[in-house]
Scaffold this motif. Structure first.
Motif, PDB file in Angstrom:
ATOM      1  N   PRO A   1       0.807  -1.225   0.000  1.00  0.00           N
ATOM      2  CA  PRO A   1       0.000   0.000   0.000  1.00  0.00           C
ATOM      3  C   PRO A   1       0.844   1.281   0.000  1.00  0.00           C
ATOM      4  CG  PRO A   1      -0.098  -1.065   2.144  1.00  0.00           C
ATOM      5  CD  PRO A   1       0.574  -2.028   1.224  1.00  0.00           C
ATOM      6  N   MET A   2       2.079   1.218   0.524  1.00  0.00           N
ATOM      7  CA  MET A   2       2.926   2.416   0.507  1.00  0.00           C
ATOM      8  C   MET A   2       3.271   2.819  -0.920  1.00  0.00           C
ATOM      9  SD  MET A   2       4.430   4.876   2.019  1.00  0.00           S
ATOM     10  CE  MET A   2       4.407   4.492   3.760  1.00  0.00           C
ATOM     11  N   LEU A   3       3.582   1.848  -1.761  1.00  0.00           N
ATOM     12  CA  LEU A   3       3.861   2.147  -3.169  1.00  0.00           C
ATOM     13  C   LEU A   3       2.631   2.740  -3.848  1.00  0.00           C
ATOM     14  CD1 LEU A   3       5.919  -1.061  -4.056  1.00  0.00           C
ATOM     15  CD2 LEU A   3       6.811   1.266  -3.777  1.00  0.00           C
ATOM     16  N   LEU A   4       1.453   2.201  -3.515  1.00  0.00           N
ATOM     17  CA  LEU A   4       0.210   2.754  -4.058  1.00  0.00           C
ATOM     18  C   LEU A   4      -0.011   4.191  -3.595  1.00  0.00           C
ATOM     19  CD1 LEU A   4      -2.566  -0.011  -3.836  1.00  0.00           C
ATOM     20  CD2 LEU A   4      -1.701   1.105  -5.893  1.00  0.00           C
ATOM     21  N   ALA A   5       0.267   4.450  -2.328  1.00  0.00           N
ATOM     22  CA  ALA A   5       0.055   5.787  -1.768  1.00  0.00           C
ATOM     23  C   ALA A   5       0.908   6.832  -2.474  1.00  0.00           C
ATOM     24  CB  ALA A   5       0.365   5.780  -0.268  1.00  0.00           C
ATOM     25  N   LEU A   6       2.157   6.513  -2.716  1.00  0.00           N
ATOM     26  CA  LEU A   6       3.044   7.458  -3.397  1.00  0.00           C
ATOM     27  C   LEU A   6       2.585   7.706  -4.835  1.00  0.00           C
ATOM     28  CD1 LEU A   6       6.469   6.133  -2.046  1.00  0.00           C
ATOM     29  CD2 LEU A   6       5.317   8.271  -1.415  1.00  0.00           C
ATOM     30  N   PHE A   7       2.152   6.640  -5.509  1.00  0.00           N
ATOM     31  CA  PHE A   7       1.679   6.792  -6.884  1.00  0.00           C
ATOM     32  C   PHE A   7       0.456   7.705  -6.944  1.00  0.00           C
ATOM     33  CE2 PHE A   7      -1.411   5.337 -10.070  1.00  0.00           C
ATOM     34  CZ  PHE A   7      -0.724   5.638 -11.232  1.00  0.00           C
ATOM     35  N   PHE A   8      -0.552   7.419  -6.113  1.00  0.00           N
ATOM     36  CA  PHE A   8      -1.779   8.214  -6.140  1.00  0.00           C
ATOM     37  C   PHE A   8      -1.523   9.651  -5.674  1.00  0.00           C
ATOM     38  CE2 PHE A   8      -4.103   4.030  -5.722  1.00  0.00           C
ATOM     39  CZ  PHE A   8      -4.652   4.080  -6.995  1.00  0.00           C
ATOM     40  N   GLY A   9      -0.612   9.828  -4.715  1.00  0.00           N
ATOM     41  CA  GLY A   9      -0.321  11.171  -4.217  1.00  0.00           C
ATOM     42  C   GLY A   9       0.245  12.073  -5.289  1.00  0.00           C
ATOM     43  N   PHE A  10       1.217  11.557  -6.043  1.00  0.00           N
ATOM     44  CA  PHE A  10       1.808  12.369  -7.117  1.00  0.00           C
ATOM     45  C   PHE A  10       0.824  12.577  -8.268  1.00  0.00           C
ATOM     46  CE2 PHE A  10       5.853  10.951  -5.118  1.00  0.00           C
ATOM     47  CZ  PHE A  10       6.392  12.208  -4.887  1.00  0.00           C
ATOM     48  N   LEU A  11      -0.064  11.616  -8.467  1.00  0.00           N
ATOM     49  CA  LEU A  11      -1.089  11.783  -9.500  1.00  0.00           C
ATOM     50  C   LEU A  11      -2.029  12.932  -9.139  1.00  0.00           C
ATOM     51  CD1 LEU A  11      -2.209  10.560 -12.147  1.00  0.00           C
ATOM     52  CD2 LEU A  11      -3.708   9.122 -10.731  1.00  0.00           C
ATOM     53  N   LEU A  12      -2.413  13.060  -7.866  1.00  0.00           N
ATOM     54  CA  LEU A  12      -3.270  14.160  -7.432  1.00  0.00           C
ATOM     55  C   LEU A  12      -2.605  15.511  -7.673  1.00  0.00           C
ATOM     56  CD1 LEU A  12      -4.796  12.809  -4.087  1.00  0.00           C
ATOM     57  CD2 LEU A  12      -5.987  13.164  -6.252  1.00  0.00           C
ATOM     58  N   ILE A  13      -1.295  15.589  -7.423  1.00  0.00           N
ATOM     59  CA  ILE A  13      -0.579  16.854  -7.668  1.00  0.00           C
ATOM     60  C   ILE A  13      -0.614  17.202  -9.155  1.00  0.00           C
ATOM     61  CG2 ILE A  13       1.709  17.922  -7.678  1.00  0.00           C
ATOM     62  CD1 ILE A  13       2.271  16.551  -5.026  1.00  0.00           C
ATOM     63  N   LEU A  14      -0.409  16.214 -10.008  1.00  0.00           N
ATOM     64  CA  LEU A  14      -0.417  16.463 -11.450  1.00  0.00           C
ATOM     65  C   LEU A  14      -1.781  16.944 -11.938  1.00  0.00           C
ATOM     66  CD1 LEU A  14       1.673  13.416 -12.772  1.00  0.00           C
ATOM     67  CD2 LEU A  14       2.363  15.822 -12.743  1.00  0.00           C
ATOM     68  N   LEU A  15      -2.854  16.446 -11.322  1.00  0.00           N
ATOM     69  CA  LEU A  15      -4.219  16.757 -11.781  1.00  0.00           C
ATOM     70  C   LEU A  15      -4.886  17.845 -10.945  1.00  0.00           C
ATOM     71  CD1 LEU A  15      -5.496  13.104 -12.386  1.00  0.00           C
ATOM     72  CD2 LEU A  15      -4.613  14.711 -14.088  1.00  0.00           C
ATOM     73  N   GLN A  16      -4.103  18.573 -10.148  1.00  0.00           N
ATOM     74  CA  GLN A  16      -4.698  19.469  -9.163  1.00  0.00           C
ATOM     75  C   GLN A  16      -5.578  20.567  -9.769  1.00  0.00           C
ATOM     76  OE1 GLN A  16      -1.977  22.593  -7.400  1.00  0.00           O
ATOM     77  NE2 GLN A  16      -0.423  21.154  -8.092  1.00  0.00           N
ATOM     78  N   GLY A  17      -5.198  21.123 -10.902  1.00  0.00           N
ATOM     79  CA  GLY A  17      -5.955  22.229 -11.490  1.00  0.00           C
ATOM     80  C   GLY A  17      -7.423  21.889 -11.729  1.00  0.00           C
ATOM     81  N   PRO A  18      -7.692  20.934 -12.623  1.00  0.00           N
ATOM     82  CA  PRO A  18      -9.099  20.602 -12.894  1.00  0.00           C
ATOM     83  C   PRO A  18      -9.812  19.985 -11.690  1.00  0.00           C
ATOM     84  CG  PRO A  18      -7.610  19.080 -14.043  1.00  0.00           C
ATOM     85  CD  PRO A  18      -6.774  20.196 -13.513  1.00  0.00           C
ATOM     86  N   LEU A  19      -9.088  19.224 -10.863  1.00  0.00           N
ATOM     87  CA  LEU A  19      -9.721  18.591  -9.706  1.00  0.00           C
ATOM     88  C   LEU A  19     -10.251  19.621  -8.718  1.00  0.00           C
ATOM     89  CD1 LEU A  19      -7.460  15.522  -8.779  1.00  0.00           C
ATOM     90  CD2 LEU A  19      -9.863  15.477  -9.443  1.00  0.00           C
ATOM     91  N   LEU A  20      -9.430  20.609  -8.382  1.00  0.00           N
ATOM     92  CA  LEU A  20      -9.831  21.610  -7.389  1.00  0.00           C
ATOM     93  C   LEU A  20     -10.967  22.482  -7.915  1.00  0.00           C
ATOM     94  CD1 LEU A  20      -6.377  22.704  -5.905  1.00  0.00           C
ATOM     95  CD2 LEU A  20      -8.004  21.026  -5.014  1.00  0.00           C
ATOM     96  N   GLN A  21     -10.878  22.873  -9.168  1.00  0.00           N
ATOM     97  CA  GLN A  21     -11.935  23.708  -9.748  1.00  0.00           C
ATOM     98  C   GLN A  21     -13.269  22.961  -9.767  1.00  0.00           C
ATOM     99  OE1 GLN A  21     -11.940  26.821 -10.488  1.00  0.00           O
ATOM    100  NE2 GLN A  21      -9.763  27.341 -10.450  1.00  0.00           N
ATOM    101  N   LEU A  22     -13.222  21.682 -10.128  1.00  0.00           N
ATOM    102  CA  LEU A  22     -14.440  20.878 -10.174  1.00  0.00           C
ATOM    103  C   LEU A  22     -15.051  20.741  -8.784  1.00  0.00           C
ATOM    104  CD1 LEU A  22     -16.434  19.021 -11.664  1.00  0.00           C
ATOM    105  CD2 LEU A  22     -14.835  17.128 -11.254  1.00  0.00           C
TER     106      LEU A  22
END
Length: 437
Positions: free
Chosen positions: A89-110
């Protein structure tokens, strides 16, 4: 007192103290902005916090799934799987965490658009969110660290870690908001720094204060296909369950926001009553996760029944204590959150709803712990979908009739329904323990 009650209390007490630091932090976040002159500040933090309930607690399976697999691995005394239950799960956590940073613009606005609120509240929520999002990899990794410590049966270490994270956060809240006058941006920055401190301390605890490296890591076992598929299956179910839970609270916030900034702010204050009782009762749910997971690892039906009975009885008695405290000191608690007269008056009008909530919700919390500890996550998922449907139906029926009272009634029905829907699946779970040695 029977030994299984003593064991549950020994596990639950530090976990209760640990859990209560989480809503305490939210309370301080609300309180430091609640004494600023405009209720929009409370609304901005409430909306920002709801956004990260979506974005971060949507990945709460990283904690809950880790608890279940870890407790079973320690119950079975399987050393390679104890290590793997942390690393996967630690490897999964790091993957999803960096993905959220990459997608932050549209995610936060939505998210801000969906929750709604006044223009000022939305602007403040955006200021909060654009800082908080950078903690994503660390915040999700902390879920894994805490989940592994809980599953291992280390409530004292969990308590120490949570206290460190939230103490740093509270201290920085006071410095950034009151001393430096940074407003909601200060609240968000304090949270980011505290998460980083917690990650560093958590890794140190696991690497230095546990026997994690007593055996060489079996990387072939970590990448074992059947175990990875099991992890994804459990995490998928918990992810759907958690999304339903978060959606219900976000929808509650959105409907409140549509009734004006005073209602939004008052509901944000009153929800802290629910958060305190939920996190407190979750101490017994976590104890149930540990003990029922160990029982499943050993395939011991008697141990399982004792764990369920002891944790549930003590959780119910604790829920009565919460009701009594809220009834006696509710108005005082509201005054600690905000000195804005309109918000205080509005909160007082609806205060009896959160007062009764611990009694309505205790069964749902307990069953959550039991089903997570035994990784019966499909049942957990299905019950939550049913509960969400009933909540949405209740809100549709009662909000047009009674406004914010109708909204709180729908929430009360929802919390009670979570326990009732899981009760339907409990006989099947009970039969599965000890039947397949």
């Amino acid at each position: 007192m029977p030994s299984h009650y003593t064991h549950i209390l020994a596990l639950a007490f530090p976990l209760i103290l640990s859990n209560l630091t989480v809503p305490l932090l939210g309370a301080v976040d609300t309180a430091v902005v609640g004494h600023l002159p405009d209720p929009a500040y409370i609304g901005g933090v409430a909306v920002g916090g709801t956004i990260f309930s979506f974005l971060f607690w949507g990945f709460g399976f990283l904690k809950m799934g880790t608890v279940g697999f870890t407790s079973q691995a320690f119950g079975a005394k399987n050393l390679p799987e104890q290590q793997a239950s942390f690393l996967r799960p630690m490897l999964l956590a790091l993957f999803f965490g960096f993905l959220l940073i990459l997608l932050q613009g549209p995610l936060l606005q939505l998210c801000i658009h969906l929750i709604d609120g006044s223009a000022e509240v939305q602007q403040l929520a955006l200021q909060y969110s654009t800082i908080r999002i950078w903690s994503a990899p660390i915040a999700l990794s902390n879920y894994v660290i805490i989940g592994w410590l809980i599953g291992k049966g280390e409530p004292k270490l969990t308590f120490i870690l949570q206290v460190i994270i939230n103490s740093v956060n509270i201290l920085l809240d006071l410095i950034f908001v009151i001393q430096f006058e940074w407003g909601v941006e200060g609240v968000s920055l304090a949270t980011v720094i505290a998460e980083v401190v917690g990650f560093a301390v958590g890794l140190w605890i696991i690497l230095k204060k546990s026997n994690f490296f007593s055996n060489k890591i079996d990387w072939q076992n970590v990448w074992l296909r059947s175990h990875i598929l099991a992890l994804f299956t459990v995490n998928r179910d918990i992810f759907i369950r958690t999304l339903c839970l978060i959606f219900s609270f976000a929808y509650f916030t959105r409907l409140g926001a549509g009734m004006g900034d005073e209602i939004l702010a008052a509901n944000a204050v009153l929800m802290h009553f629910l958060y305190f009782s939920a996190y407190g009762l979750d101490g017994f749910a976590h104890a149930a996760e540990i003990t029922t997971g160990h029982a499943k690892g050993r395939n011991d039906n008697i141990e399982f029944k004792n764990a369920v009975k002891a944790s549930s009885v003590m959780a119910f008695l604790t829920s009565i204590i919460f009701v009594a405290v809220f009834y006696l000191f509710g108005q005082l608690i509201v005054g600690l959150f905000t000195d804005i007269p309109s918000v205080q008056s509005t909160a007082s009008e609806f205060i009896y709803w959160p007062i009764i909530m611990p009694l309505l919700s205790v069964a749902g919390f307990q069953f959550d712990g039991i089903f997570i500890g035994t990784t019966r996550t499909a049942d957990l998922r299905n019950a939550m979908i049913q509960s969400l449907f009933i909540f949405l139906l209740s809100a549709w029926l009662f909000v047009p009739l009674w406004g914010n009272h109708g909204l709180w009634l729908a929430m009360a029905i929802y919390m009670a329904t979570r326990g009732l829907t899981l009760l339907r699946y409990y006989p099947g779970l009970l039969k599965s323990i000890g039947q397949n040695p």
